[in-house]
Design an enzyme around this catalytic site. Structure first.
Site, mmCIF file in Angstrom:
data_model
loop_
_atom_site.group_PDB
_atom_site.id
_atom_site.type_symbol
_atom_site.label_atom_id
_atom_site.label_comp_id
_atom_site.label_asym_id
_atom_site.label_seq_id
_atom_site.Cartn_x
_atom_site.Cartn_y
_atom_site.Cartn_z
ATOM 1 N N ASP A 25 0.817 -1.221 0.000
ATOM 2 C CA ASP A 25 0.000 0.000 0.000
ATOM 3 C C ASP A 25 0.845 1.262 0.000
ATOM 4 O OD1 ASP A 25 -1.881 -2.050 0.492
ATOM 5 O OD2 ASP A 25 -3.187 -0.664 1.560
ATOM 6 N N SER A 62 -5.661 -8.541 8.078
ATOM 7 C CA SER A 62 -4.613 -7.524 8.175
ATOM 8 C C SER A 62 -4.041 -7.537 9.587
ATOM 9 C CB SER A 62 -5.157 -6.141 7.829
ATOM 10 O OG SER A 62 -6.080 -5.710 8.805
ATOM 11 N N ARG A 87 0.240 5.376 17.654
ATOM 12 C CA ARG A 87 0.062 6.348 16.575
ATOM 13 C C ARG A 87 0.582 7.748 16.903
ATOM 14 N NH1 ARG A 87 0.479 2.237 13.889
ATOM 15 N NH2 ARG A 87 -1.304 1.344 12.800
#
Length: 426
Positions: free
Chosen positions: A29, A193, A108
């Site tokens: 990706d 995933s 994150r």
């Protein structure tokens, strides 16, 4: 090259829309996104964060350079991740919706913080990521970027019609990769995933989107099946100060570790060996949908149990009630991407204040998927053995209990009297 105003100039420099720092993994990706951004006229700097995932960083570097990245940054953030992000979560007993220990959500802001630092350092006007338009990560990345670099512009390809209409699935990405000389995976793709870091591995999508579908046995990479784990327990002592672990000792082996990264890595090793920290849940995403996720958080699960124990041992009852509510609020803020919000900063400071006396040692065993607390000790304990003893009177007057009983007895009698009255009326 072309000749303009008596100078040879690269046309790509004339047409450049600006510089973008791409959060890059080296996978299909983000490799396609790198090529697409260049196709769109951007100069691309790639950035890979090492937060403990099993990754061939040098291979990813070479791939990015081959695809035309102007610079490649590979940043080892593991120690920072533990010290500045995992430890505050441990202090908070951070758990989202009672079960999820926030491994991805905590990572994150750590990743995005360094991305923004690189963007400022390199004078980049844009940052980009490969998060989908249906998940939480797009929010976590972008709110961090806007909080720390208000002028930055975010390019989110999976929310740009020109991109997502062109790439409607993995087949389209594979075709684009082959056309642009992007190395494609040679091993079969797992039918789900995965996101991995030092704190956990998460699994979702694919066959897991059916919430009734059981996880295949070969899905788990971080923990052993508890049925196949050792038949002998590991006995650990975890020492805390101000609510964070400062030393872990394996009482069986006499081995000790005392740096934040070594502590967490070792607890992952022990927890993984015994199959600790597996959960399979359906959770509520911030953007308004439910999703099914499977998580492995071995070290984090051990620390949660140990910290809960030493905290109760050393913290005032009423303070702990308030702190529990703050922990829930902290978990929601982190899950929803608000790590760098003023409200989350305030909550973190309140939680840190609550941890000033949370110190001592917890002894526990890890065995067959479970963590068993065995004992604890602390120089700041609020436990009074003489006072609580059934054999020693101490300074406690049993009549003191009468007041508690009377007050609550009145309340309970009145409640049930009225309840019976209303039921009769119905």
């Amino acid at each position: 090259w072309c000749f303009i105003s008596k100078h040879w100039i690269d046309p790509a420099l004339i047409m450049s829309k600006g510089t973008v720092v791409l959060a890059y993994s080296g996978g299909l990706d983000t490799s396609c996104i790198l090529a697409w951004l260049k196709e769109e006229g951007y100069d691309v700097i790639t950035y890979l964060a090492n937060i403990g995932q099993d990754e061939d960083f040098e291979s990813a570097r070479k791939k990015a350079e081959t695809l035309g990245a102007t610079k490649v940054f590979i940043e080892d953030l593991r120690a920072e991740f533990v010290q500045d992000f995992i430890w505050p979560a441990v202090q908070a007993n951070a758990v989202y919706e009672d079960r999820y220990l926030l491994g991805t959500a905590i990572a994150r802001p750590c990743i995005a913080q360094r991305q923004v630092e690189i963007a400022r350092q390199e004078g980049a006007q844009f940052v980009s990521h490969g998060a989908t338009g249906k998940g939480n990560d797009q929010i976590r990345f972008e709110l961090t970027c806007y909080a720390l670099y208000p002028e930055v512009q975010v390019i989110a390809p999976w929310r740009i019609p020109k991109f997502y209409n062109r790439f409607r699935g993995r087949t389209d990405l594979m075709e684009y990769a082959q056309k642009h000389g992007i190395p494609v995976p040679v091993t079969p793709r797992a039918p789900w995933s995965m996101d991995a870091n030092l704190m956990h591995i998460s699994y979702e999508s694919g066959i897991l989107e059916n919430p009734k579908c059981h996880a295949p046995g070969d899905l788990y990479l971080m923990t052993k099946n508890p049925e196949d784990s050792p038949n002998a327990r590991d006995l650990l002592e975890i020492e805390f100060k101000k609510g964070v672990p400062i030393k872990v000792t394996n009482m069986n082996e006499g081995k000790s570790v005392d740096s934040p990264l070594d502590i967490f890595s070792y607890l992952n090793e022990i927890g993984g060996k015994h199959g600790v920290g597996r959960i399979d849940i359906v959770e509520n995403r911030f953007i308004g949908m439910k999703s099914r996720g499977i998580y492995e958080t071995p070290g984090g699960t051990i620390l949660l149990q140990a910290h809960l124990d030493i905290e109760t041992f050393t913290m005032d009852k009423e303070v702990r009630k308030i702190k529990q509510g703050l922990g829930v609020k902290f978990s929601e803020l982190v899950y929803n991407g608000f790590w760098y919000s003023p409200e989350c900063d305030f909550v973190r400071q309140c939680i840190a204040k609550s941890q000033e006396n949370v110190e001592g040692k917890v002894q526990l065993s890890v065995f067959k998927g479970q963590v068993y607390i065995l004992g604890r000790e602390s120089p700041k304990s609020l436990y009074n053995e003489e006072l609580v003893s059934m054999d020693v009177q101490g300074d406690y007057d049993p009549c003191d209990a009468s007041g508690f009983i009377r007050v609550n007895a009145v309340r309970l009698r009145e409640h049930h009297r009225l309840q019976g009255f209303f039921n009769t009326k119905q």
